[in-house]
Each structure stands twice: as structure tokens, then as C-alpha cells.
Design a protein around this motif. Sequence first.
Motif, PDB file in Angstrom:
ATOM      1  N   ALA A 186     -52.105  57.903  16.688  1.00 28.84           N
ATOM      2  CA  ALA A 186     -50.817  58.568  16.527  1.00 28.84           C
ATOM      3  C   ALA A 186     -50.327  58.464  15.088  1.00 28.84           C
ATOM      4  CB  ALA A 186     -49.789  57.966  17.487  1.00 28.84           C
ATOM      5  N   GLY A 187     -50.496  57.290  14.488  1.00 30.14           N
ATOM      6  CA  GLY A 187     -50.093  57.110  13.094  1.00 30.14           C
ATOM      7  C   GLY A 187     -50.935  57.946  12.152  1.00 30.14           C
ATOM      8  N   THR A 188     -52.245  57.990  12.426  1.00 31.33           N
ATOM      9  CA  THR A 188     -53.140  58.805  11.600  1.00 31.33           C
ATOM     10  C   THR A 188     -52.777  60.278  11.701  1.00 31.33           C
ATOM     11  OG1 THR A 188     -54.970  57.225  11.838  1.00 31.33           O
ATOM     12  CG2 THR A 188     -55.544  59.492  11.244  1.00 31.33           C
ATOM     13  N   LEU A 189     -52.497  60.731  12.915  1.00 29.21           N
ATOM     14  CA  LEU A 189     -52.144  62.136  13.130  1.00 29.21           C
ATOM     15  C   LEU A 189     -50.872  62.498  12.384  1.00 29.21           C
ATOM     16  CD1 LEU A 189     -52.702  64.814  14.584  1.00 29.21           C
ATOM     17  CD2 LEU A 189     -51.413  63.919  16.541  1.00 29.21           C
ATOM     18  N   ARG A 190     -49.885  61.619  12.438  1.00 27.14           N
ATOM     19  CA  ARG A 190     -48.642  61.909  11.729  1.00 27.14           C
ATOM     20  C   ARG A 190     -48.875  61.962  10.218  1.00 27.14           C
ATOM     21  NH1 ARG A 190     -43.453  62.464  12.543  1.00 27.14           N
ATOM     22  NH2 ARG A 190     -42.068  62.145  10.764  1.00 27.14           N
ATOM     23  N   GLN A 191     -49.677  61.050   9.701  1.00 25.59           N
ATOM     24  CA  GLN A 191     -49.978  61.053   8.264  1.00 25.59           C
ATOM     25  C   GLN A 191     -50.674  62.348   7.858  1.00 25.59           C
ATOM     26  OE1 GLN A 191     -52.368  57.730   7.023  1.00 25.59           O
ATOM     27  NE2 GLN A 191     -52.226  58.228   4.851  1.00 25.59           N
ATOM     28  N   LEU A 192     -51.608  62.800   8.680  1.00 27.75           N
ATOM     29  CA  LEU A 192     -52.316  64.043   8.379  1.00 27.75           C
ATOM     30  C   LEU A 192     -51.372  65.240   8.431  1.00 27.75           C
ATOM     31  CD1 LEU A 192     -55.604  63.404  10.379  1.00 27.75           C
ATOM     32  CD2 LEU A 192     -55.426  63.643   7.902  1.00 27.75           C
ATOM     33  N   ARG A 193     -50.469  65.245   9.388  1.00 24.84           N
ATOM     34  CA  ARG A 193     -49.505  66.343   9.479  1.00 24.84           C
ATOM     35  C   ARG A 193     -48.547  66.331   8.297  1.00 24.84           C
ATOM     36  NH1 ARG A 193     -48.355  66.135  16.085  1.00 24.84           N
ATOM     37  NH2 ARG A 193     -50.107  67.509  16.637  1.00 24.84           N
ATOM     38  N   PHE A 221     -48.136  81.755  -0.269  1.00 25.56           N
ATOM     39  CA  PHE A 221     -49.234  82.370   0.481  1.00 25.56           C
ATOM     40  C   PHE A 221     -49.019  82.254   1.999  1.00 25.56           C
ATOM     41  CE2 PHE A 221     -51.156  80.844  -3.559  1.00 25.56           C
ATOM     42  CZ  PHE A 221     -51.414  82.094  -4.116  1.00 25.56           C
ATOM     43  N   HIS A 222     -47.798  81.930   2.397  1.00 23.37           N
ATOM     44  CA  HIS A 222     -47.419  81.874   3.821  1.00 23.37           C
ATOM     45  C   HIS A 222     -48.422  81.058   4.648  1.00 23.37           C
ATOM     46  CE1 HIS A 222     -44.519  84.936   2.727  1.00 23.37           C
ATOM     47  NE2 HIS A 222     -45.506  85.655   2.207  1.00 23.37           N
ATOM     48  N   PRO A 223     -48.663  79.805   4.284  1.00 19.54           N
ATOM     49  CA  PRO A 223     -49.704  79.009   4.943  1.00 19.54           C
ATOM     50  C   PRO A 223     -49.383  78.708   6.399  1.00 19.54           C
ATOM     51  CG  PRO A 223     -48.351  77.616   3.536  1.00 19.54           C
ATOM     52  CD  PRO A 223     -47.943  79.032   3.246  1.00 19.54           C
ATOM     53  N   CYS A 224     -50.440  78.623   7.202  1.00 15.97           N
ATOM     54  CA  CYS A 224     -50.340  78.218   8.601  1.00 15.97           C
ATOM     55  C   CYS A 224     -51.361  77.113   8.863  1.00 15.97           C
ATOM     56  CB  CYS A 224     -50.616  79.387   9.539  1.00 15.97           C
ATOM     57  SG  CYS A 224     -49.302  80.622   9.594  1.00 15.97           S
ATOM     58  N   LEU A 225     -50.939  76.104   9.593  1.00 16.13           N
ATOM     59  CA  LEU A 225     -51.831  75.015   9.990  1.00 16.13           C
ATOM     60  C   LEU A 225     -52.572  75.417  11.264  1.00 16.13           C
ATOM     61  CD1 LEU A 225     -52.793  72.022   9.685  1.00 16.13           C
ATOM     62  CD2 LEU A 225     -50.818  71.392  11.109  1.00 16.13           C
ATOM     63  N   VAL A 226     -53.873  75.113  11.315  1.00 17.02           N
ATOM     64  CA  VAL A 226     -54.681  75.374  12.506  1.00 17.02           C
ATOM     65  C   VAL A 226     -55.566  74.160  12.773  1.00 17.02           C
ATOM     66  CG1 VAL A 226     -54.740  77.880  12.092  1.00 17.02           C
ATOM     67  CG2 VAL A 226     -56.566  76.438  11.176  1.00 17.02           C
ATOM     68  N   GLY A 227     -56.164  74.140  13.955  1.00 18.75           N
ATOM     69  CA  GLY A 227     -57.200  73.161  14.231  1.00 18.75           C
ATOM     70  C   GLY A 227     -56.725  71.842  14.805  1.00 18.75           C
ATOM     71  N   PRO A 228     -57.558  70.794  14.687  1.00 19.12           N
ATOM     72  CA  PRO A 228     -57.299  69.514  15.347  1.00 19.12           C
ATOM     73  C   PRO A 228     -56.002  68.829  14.934  1.00 19.12           C
ATOM     74  CG  PRO A 228     -59.592  69.646  14.658  1.00 19.12           C
ATOM     75  CD  PRO A 228     -58.887  70.817  14.043  1.00 19.12           C
ATOM     76  N   ILE A 229     -55.567  69.007  13.685  1.00 21.79           N
ATOM     77  CA  ILE A 229     -54.325  68.361  13.261  1.00 21.79           C
ATOM     78  C   ILE A 229     -53.134  69.006  13.958  1.00 21.79           C
ATOM     79  CG2 ILE A 229     -52.816  67.920  11.266  1.00 21.79           C
ATOM     80  CD1 ILE A 229     -55.342  67.608   9.592  1.00 21.79           C
ATOM     81  N   GLN A 260     -42.445  75.509  11.732  1.00 27.15           N
ATOM     82  CA  GLN A 260     -42.908  75.012  13.020  1.00 27.15           C
ATOM     83  C   GLN A 260     -43.508  73.614  12.895  1.00 27.15           C
ATOM     84  OE1 GLN A 260     -45.420  78.426  13.682  1.00 27.15           O
ATOM     85  NE2 GLN A 260     -44.046  79.288  15.237  1.00 27.15           N
ATOM     86  N   LEU A 261     -44.208  73.352  11.792  1.00 25.21           N
ATOM     87  CA  LEU A 261     -44.765  72.016  11.584  1.00 25.21           C
ATOM     88  C   LEU A 261     -43.654  70.998  11.348  1.00 25.21           C
ATOM     89  CD1 LEU A 261     -47.111  70.090  11.288  1.00 25.21           C
ATOM     90  CD2 LEU A 261     -47.352  70.824   8.900  1.00 25.21           C
ATOM     91  N   GLU A 262     -42.635  71.388  10.592  1.00 26.59           N
ATOM     92  CA  GLU A 262     -41.497  70.492  10.379  1.00 26.59           C
ATOM     93  C   GLU A 262     -40.833  70.145  11.713  1.00 26.59           C
ATOM     94  OE1 GLU A 262     -40.044  71.839   5.885  1.00 26.59           O
ATOM     95  OE2 GLU A 262     -39.245  72.845   7.679  1.00 26.59           O
ATOM     96  N   ALA A 263     -40.683  71.126  12.585  1.00 25.17           N
ATOM     97  CA  ALA A 263     -40.082  70.884  13.894  1.00 25.17           C
ATOM     98  C   ALA A 263     -40.964  69.960  14.725  1.00 25.17           C
ATOM     99  CB  ALA A 263     -39.872  72.210  14.622  1.00 25.17           C
ATOM    100  N   LEU A 264     -42.280  70.120  14.622  1.00 33.62           N
ATOM    101  CA  LEU A 264     -43.204  69.254  15.355  1.00 33.62           C
ATOM    102  C   LEU A 264     -43.087  67.811  14.873  1.00 33.62           C
ATOM    103  CD1 LEU A 264     -45.516  68.972  17.389  1.00 33.62           C
ATOM    104  CD2 LEU A 264     -47.100  69.595  15.558  1.00 33.62           C
TER     105      LEU A 264
END
Length: 205
Positions: free
Chosen positions: A75-82, A95-103, A196-200
Motif C-alpha cells: 500500500a505504501g509503495t503504491l501510494r509512492q508510485l501514484r 500534453f493532457h497526460p493520463c495514468l494507465v496500468g498497474p499503478i 482523477q488521480l488527485e481524487a484517488l
Amino acid sequence: MGKRPQANNDPQLRRLLAQTAAQLMSESGIRDFATAKRKAAQRLGVEQGRNLPGNEEIEAALLEYQRLFCGDHQAGTLRQLRETALKAMTMLDEFHPCLVGPILNGSADENTPVYLHLFADTAEQVLLFLMERHIPCEQGERSVNLGNDRTACYPKFSFVAGETAIELTVFPRGGSRQPPLSPVDGKPMKRANRTQLEALLDTEQ
């Protein structure tokens, strides 16, 4: 070990293969589902037939494995990656980036790169942006599934931020309206923009 006799469709064996593949992905840093399935079958002495689990089954088993055996560390690793992803997205905002994948889906570990989709008129715009900020990168291509038996290759730039690998795939402007298909479930790939990532991240506090 000899090959294990198996029925054409054995749910228990299929579940065991998914769990073994998930363990291999978590402990060995394997990123490719096909490789994990093949190694799981070899480890269990199972013929690679109809009992091989789907990618979606392995991903579910991976999330369960991490919940049971990795706990707070994952959980800590995931938060750091996000948080690292958010910093990269803030930098690349034009460039209007979007996060995808395992993170994004929560199955990442410390070896998982940050996968971002960018949208630009040309890939050279992204390359120039990185060069102006003295960010050395490797160039390549990412092949994606567009559905209806169509695939396409898009420019890819990879670099390292701290200890985290960042991979940028550059789509044409307007490409956000048609995300490629996920290699996990074959459905349109889930994307999260910066808001959306900030909200997550806020929900995790």
C-alpha cells in the motif's frame, strides 16, 4: 516433474495456476501475463491447455496475493508510485497526460513503471519538451490493440525519475476519445487524468 493429468476444464487447477502466476509476478517482477502463465504451468507440471487462466483471473489473484502477503508495504509503495505519477503528470500537463496500468488499478509493486498516455500533434513536441528540461530518454514504439483486429504503434519515450521508470506513449490529439483495449480484459483501457488521480490519492489518506 512429469506432466500432471488434467481434465479439459478443471476450475480448481485453473485457480491454482492463476495463484501461482500471481505469486511469480509479485516475487519475480514478471510483467507479462503470458510469461507468468507459462512459468506457472511449468512449475506445477501442467500441460498448457484449456486450464490456463485468463489475464483477468491472474490480475485478481495478484491483487489478492498482495493484500494477503504484502499488506502495508504494498500500500505504501503504491501510494509512492501514484505520487510520482502525479508529479510527472503535473510536469507534462500541456500534453493532457493520463495514468494507465498497474499503478492505476492497484496491482503495482516497486518495480512497476509509471505508464502515461500523452496527446500531442507530433511526438517531436514531447521529445523537445524533455530535451529542454535536460531529461535523457530512450525512444521506441508501443504497440496497442485498437479492437476489430486492428493494432497500431505509437511513439514511446522512457526515462527514470529517482528510482522509478516513466514510460510515455504519445497518441494524436483527440486520441483520448478512443482508448486502446486493455491486455488484461480486452475492454477499453482505464485512464485517469490528473484530477482523477488527485481524487484517488485523497481517498487513500
